[in-house]
Design an enzyme around this catalytic site. Sequence first.
Site, PDB file in Angstrom:
ATOM      1  N   LEU A 321       0.817  -1.201   0.000  1.00 26.49           N
ATOM      2  CA  LEU A 321       0.000   0.000   0.000  1.00 26.49           C
ATOM      3  C   LEU A 321       0.848   1.247   0.000  1.00 26.49           C
ATOM      4  O   LEU A 321       0.536   2.219  -0.653  1.00 26.49           O
ATOM      5  CB  LEU A 321      -0.946  -0.027   1.196  1.00 26.49           C
ATOM      6  CG  LEU A 321      -2.221  -0.758   0.810  1.00 26.49           C
ATOM      7  CD1 LEU A 321      -2.925  -1.293   2.023  1.00 26.49           C
ATOM      8  CD2 LEU A 321      -3.128   0.143   0.014  1.00 26.49           C
ATOM      9  N   VAL A 325       0.835   4.346  -2.653  1.00 25.41           N
ATOM     10  CA  VAL A 325       0.693   5.751  -2.327  1.00 25.41           C
ATOM     11  C   VAL A 325       1.738   6.557  -3.063  1.00 25.41           C
ATOM     12  O   VAL A 325       1.434   7.547  -3.709  1.00 25.41           O
ATOM     13  CB  VAL A 325       0.817   5.971  -0.816  1.00 25.41           C
ATOM     14  CG1 VAL A 325       0.751   7.438  -0.502  1.00 25.41           C
ATOM     15  CG2 VAL A 325      -0.267   5.230  -0.096  1.00 25.41           C
ATOM     16  N   SER A 326       2.964   6.091  -3.031  1.00 29.38           N
ATOM     17  CA  SER A 326       3.989   6.909  -3.664  1.00 29.38           C
ATOM     18  C   SER A 326       3.830   6.900  -5.174  1.00 29.38           C
ATOM     19  O   SER A 326       4.098   7.884  -5.832  1.00 29.38           O
ATOM     20  CB  SER A 326       5.380   6.444  -3.252  1.00 29.38           C
ATOM     21  OG  SER A 326       5.488   5.080  -3.471  1.00 29.38           O
ATOM     22  N   LYS A 370     -14.848   7.080   1.764  1.00 27.25           N
ATOM     23  CA  LYS A 370     -15.231   5.697   2.026  1.00 27.25           C
ATOM     24  C   LYS A 370     -14.176   5.049   2.910  1.00 27.25           C
ATOM     25  O   LYS A 370     -12.994   5.059   2.592  1.00 27.25           O
ATOM     26  CB  LYS A 370     -15.330   4.951   0.699  1.00 27.25           C
ATOM     27  CG  LYS A 370     -15.768   3.521   0.794  1.00 27.25           C
ATOM     28  CD  LYS A 370     -15.969   3.023  -0.620  1.00 27.25           C
ATOM     29  CE  LYS A 370     -16.353   1.576  -0.685  1.00 27.25           C
ATOM     30  NZ  LYS A 370     -16.488   1.170  -2.100  1.00 27.25           N
ATOM     31  N   ASP A 464     -21.520  -5.295  -9.653  1.00 23.54           N
ATOM     32  CA  ASP A 464     -22.552  -4.885  -8.712  1.00 23.54           C
ATOM     33  C   ASP A 464     -23.291  -3.648  -9.226  1.00 23.54           C
ATOM     34  O   ASP A 464     -23.457  -2.659  -8.517  1.00 23.54           O
ATOM     35  CB  ASP A 464     -21.922  -4.628  -7.337  1.00 23.54           C
ATOM     36  CG  ASP A 464     -22.960  -4.683  -6.213  1.00 23.54           C
ATOM     37  OD1 ASP A 464     -24.069  -5.200  -6.456  1.00 23.54           O
ATOM     38  OD2 ASP A 464     -22.662  -4.196  -5.110  1.00 23.54           O
TER      39      ASP A 464
HETATM   40  C1  LIG Z   1      12.099   7.798  -0.909  1.00 22.21           C
HETATM   41  O1  LIG Z   1      13.219   7.010  -0.557  1.00 22.21           O
HETATM   42  C2  LIG Z   1      13.172   6.532   0.757  1.00 22.21           C
HETATM   43  C3  LIG Z   1      14.491   5.838   1.037  1.00 22.21           C
HETATM   44  O2  LIG Z   1      14.932   5.144  -0.080  1.00 22.21           O
HETATM   45  C4  LIG Z   1      11.989   5.611   0.904  1.00 22.21           C
HETATM   46  O3  LIG Z   1      11.911   5.116   2.213  1.00 22.21           O
HETATM   47  C5  LIG Z   1      10.726   6.379   0.591  1.00 22.21           C
HETATM   48  O4  LIG Z   1       9.626   5.519   0.611  1.00 22.21           O
HETATM   49  C6  LIG Z   1      10.822   6.985  -0.775  1.00 22.21           C
HETATM   50  N1  LIG Z   1       9.684   7.835  -0.965  1.00 22.21           N
HETATM   51  C7  LIG Z   1       8.956   7.804  -2.061  1.00 22.21           C
HETATM   52  C8  LIG Z   1       7.814   8.720  -2.103  1.00 22.21           C
HETATM   53  O5  LIG Z   1       9.206   7.036  -2.989  1.00 22.21           O
END
Ligand SMILES: *[C@@H]1O[C@H](CO)[C@@H](O)[C@H](O)[C@H]1NC(C)=O
Length: 634
Positions: A321, A325-326, A370, A464
Amino acid sequence: MRVWPVLLILLLQFVEPSHGQTKSQQNNTGFQCSGRSYPCQAYAFYRAQSQFLDLASIGDLFQVSRLMIANPSNISSNSVSSPLILNQQLFIPLTCSCNSINTTFGSISYANISYTIKPNDTFYLVSTNKFENLTTYPSVEVVNPNLVATNLQIGDNAIFPVFCKCPDKNTTVSNTRANYMISYVVQPSDNLSSIASRFGSQQKAITDVNGNKFNVYDTIFVPVTKLPVLSQPNTSTAAAPSPTPAGSSDDRAGTVRGLAIGLGIAGLLLMVVCAVWMYRESVLKGRMWAGRDEEEQRQKEGRVFSGGGDGKGSKPMDVKLMANVSDCLDKYRVFGIEELVEATDAFSDSCLIQGSVYKGTIDGETYAIKKMKWNAYEELKILQKVNHGNLVKLEGFCIDSEEGNCYLVYEYVENGSLNWWLHEEEGKNKEKLNWKTRVRIGIDIANGLQYIHEHTRPRVVHKDIKSSNILLDSNMRAKIANFGLAKSGMNAITMHIVGTQGYIAPEYLADGVVSTKMDVFSFGVVLLELISGREAIDEEGNLLWMSAMKTFEGVSSDQEKGRRVREWMDKAILRDTISMDSLLGVLGIAIACLHKEPSKRPSIVDVVYALCKSDDAGFETSEDGIGSPKVTAR
Ligand SMILES: *[C@@H]1O[C@H](CO)[C@@H](O)[C@H](O)[C@H]1NC(C)=O
Ligand SMILES: *[C@@H]1O[C@H](CO)[C@@H](O)[C@H](O)[C@H]1NC(C)=O
Ligand SMILES: *[C@@H]1O[C@H](CO)[C@@H](O)[C@H](O)[C@H]1NC(C)=O
Ligand SMILES: *[C@@H]1O[C@H](CO)[C@@H](O)[C@H](O)[C@H]1NC(C)=O
Ligand SMILES: *[C@@H]1O[C@H](CO)[C@@H](O)[C@H](O)[C@H]1NC(C)=O
Ligand SMILES: *[C@@H]1O[C@H](CO)[C@@H](O)[C@H](O)[C@H]1NC(C)=O
Ligand SMILES: *[C@@H]1O[C@H](CO)[C@@H](O)[C@H](O)[C@H]1NC(C)=O
Ligand SMILES: *[C@@H]1O[C@H](CO)[C@@H](O)[C@H](O)[C@H]1NC(C)=O
Ligand SMILES: *[C@@H]1O[C@H](CO)[C@@H](O)[C@H](O)[C@H]1NC(C)=O
């Protein structure tokens, strides 16, 4: 199914770690040029990679359209929205120009590609990963004198100079003047002869331009007289659906007949109008065929995999997850849990819309929020792939890892559910829907379904469809909501029957067969609700579709049908003057959708055509202010 090869390749990549290559071109600040033959058309050779597995996202990176990549790459125009496979070869068109940096440094040739800095980006990582070494970080520094490489801010705009070169009079291949230079990054497995033959060039021509010595991951320029034809993998046989309902297979022809609509010349004309209208809509919506979002899914699958493969994923779901998000940061807003708590009065009942969906206002915008357990992943995965005016739009989400909850934040659709409008007693001052609006709603739902059935890869089955999952906006345009049960992929068999009584297709109930035709069935039930104003299942447990079948099955005379319809339909419709043809048309479509045999049901494409045809309101919709559904490009 397509995912497996990708994962396998990823697996192989992880198993075989890349051993440290020579430092190669890392201090290359760019290629000097003098302006005589600049600017020119050039091409970069690019390989699809796990974070860019569709033309839309690669097009976004290089700021060209999908077709501009598809054409030189020998990808047929009807598969521009299909996903790519890992390492699929592409030619990206570049406008190559000679750009003067300053008087002491001189000029270097590159294609000016602007790029917005995202979290964790560095000049080095973006040039080596996303741009696959078609540029270098020292060169990025040179062309972005106002940015400090060690202090990049998310959202900064940087220029990534993708290296290119223009041929001059002296650039020849086998004594013929070269027309293009292809920017190519040397791979570990390459040698001069393999590169020359890959592009139909000549070893001497390459060394004339690049010198004799180059290292792995250097960009070199391969002069060619014409662009070579890339061999592309077989694209999926389930290519874009044929745009005309004139069925070739018997089955299709049967369903078209089943719609009880003679496709006369007038019908054909209307179909053309319908097609033009839909085309116009799709143009208005820009990126309607969202191809891009599939990349997100694949990207995630890649990440998910690597999360597990690293052996350090102690909480695999969590890792998954967070990776989502990233991945989505740039497209979706990530809300903080405090924001949601504040917006919904700590999820108080007064903000409850229905089920676990709350209404909340954040920064003056109203959203539907939600609340879910971790299983939001499926819905998120599907919503990321879809973006259409007739589907409720996901605006963002929030992960509350402490509570183990996930929140999906949707656009708030003002007028509530179709179920409420048709059936519910409370709020008696609401107006009954008129016939024109009902047909319009039917078309909207069908359009939304057509999008998920025909324009996503893999196809999505909602599973659905029911009137309470259809929401109406301020213009009474319909949007399909609640993809919580949706499945991508087709013709699967499931043992776990989900859905809502009264809407479930018989074959799914009996055998668990999942196909787009089950949505068509449920859609037929919604059409019956629109016509009759009755609920899909009444207090005694009688199914609406059964009662419709009993009422209308085997009645062939239009007169008799008309009589029965008048008895059966929602009397509120009769306030307006409505044409019996339109009413019988929609009823005919509903009955066809409810065929017990899934293969005999029309496809949603047929349904859209037929509904447009029976919409006697015509298509002047954009004038009366309820024009095409709004889509905000992400
Ligand atoms: C950025 O890099 C750090 C360390 O590698 C990692 O923990 C983090 O999830 C990364 N953030 C994103 C938004 O990718
Ligand atoms: C660039 O690298 C090459 C070899 O790696 C080295 O010979 C050269 O001096 C370097 N140039 C600069 C400006 O650092
Ligand atoms: C792609 O190239 C192959 C030959 O390598 C050719 O048969 C095919 O028609 C081409 N496809 C397109 C879409 O141009
Ligand atoms: C590159 O493009 C950006 C906008 O697309 C423009 O502002 C900038 O001047 C261009 N730079 C060069 C060197 O052409
Ligand atoms: C780009 O070059 C670096 C070494 O300079 C290498 O580690 C990396 O794998 C290369 N990237 C691609 C996509 O080939
Ligand atoms: C010219 O640009 C180079 C590279 O950005 C920089 O190192 C140098 O200081 C600049 N020279 C002048 C006079 O601005
Ligand atoms: C092209 O070749 C001619 C002679 O062969 C030479 O005089 C000229 O400088 C060359 N031009 C370039 C741009 O290399
Ligand atoms: C170049 O590579 C190809 C395969 O990639 C190989 O067949 C050929 O022998 C190599 N040639 C040289 C000179 O190494
Ligand atoms: C492409 O796919 C078709 C059917 O799926 C198959 O018959 C054909 O052999 C394939 N061609 C290639 C080059 O793989």
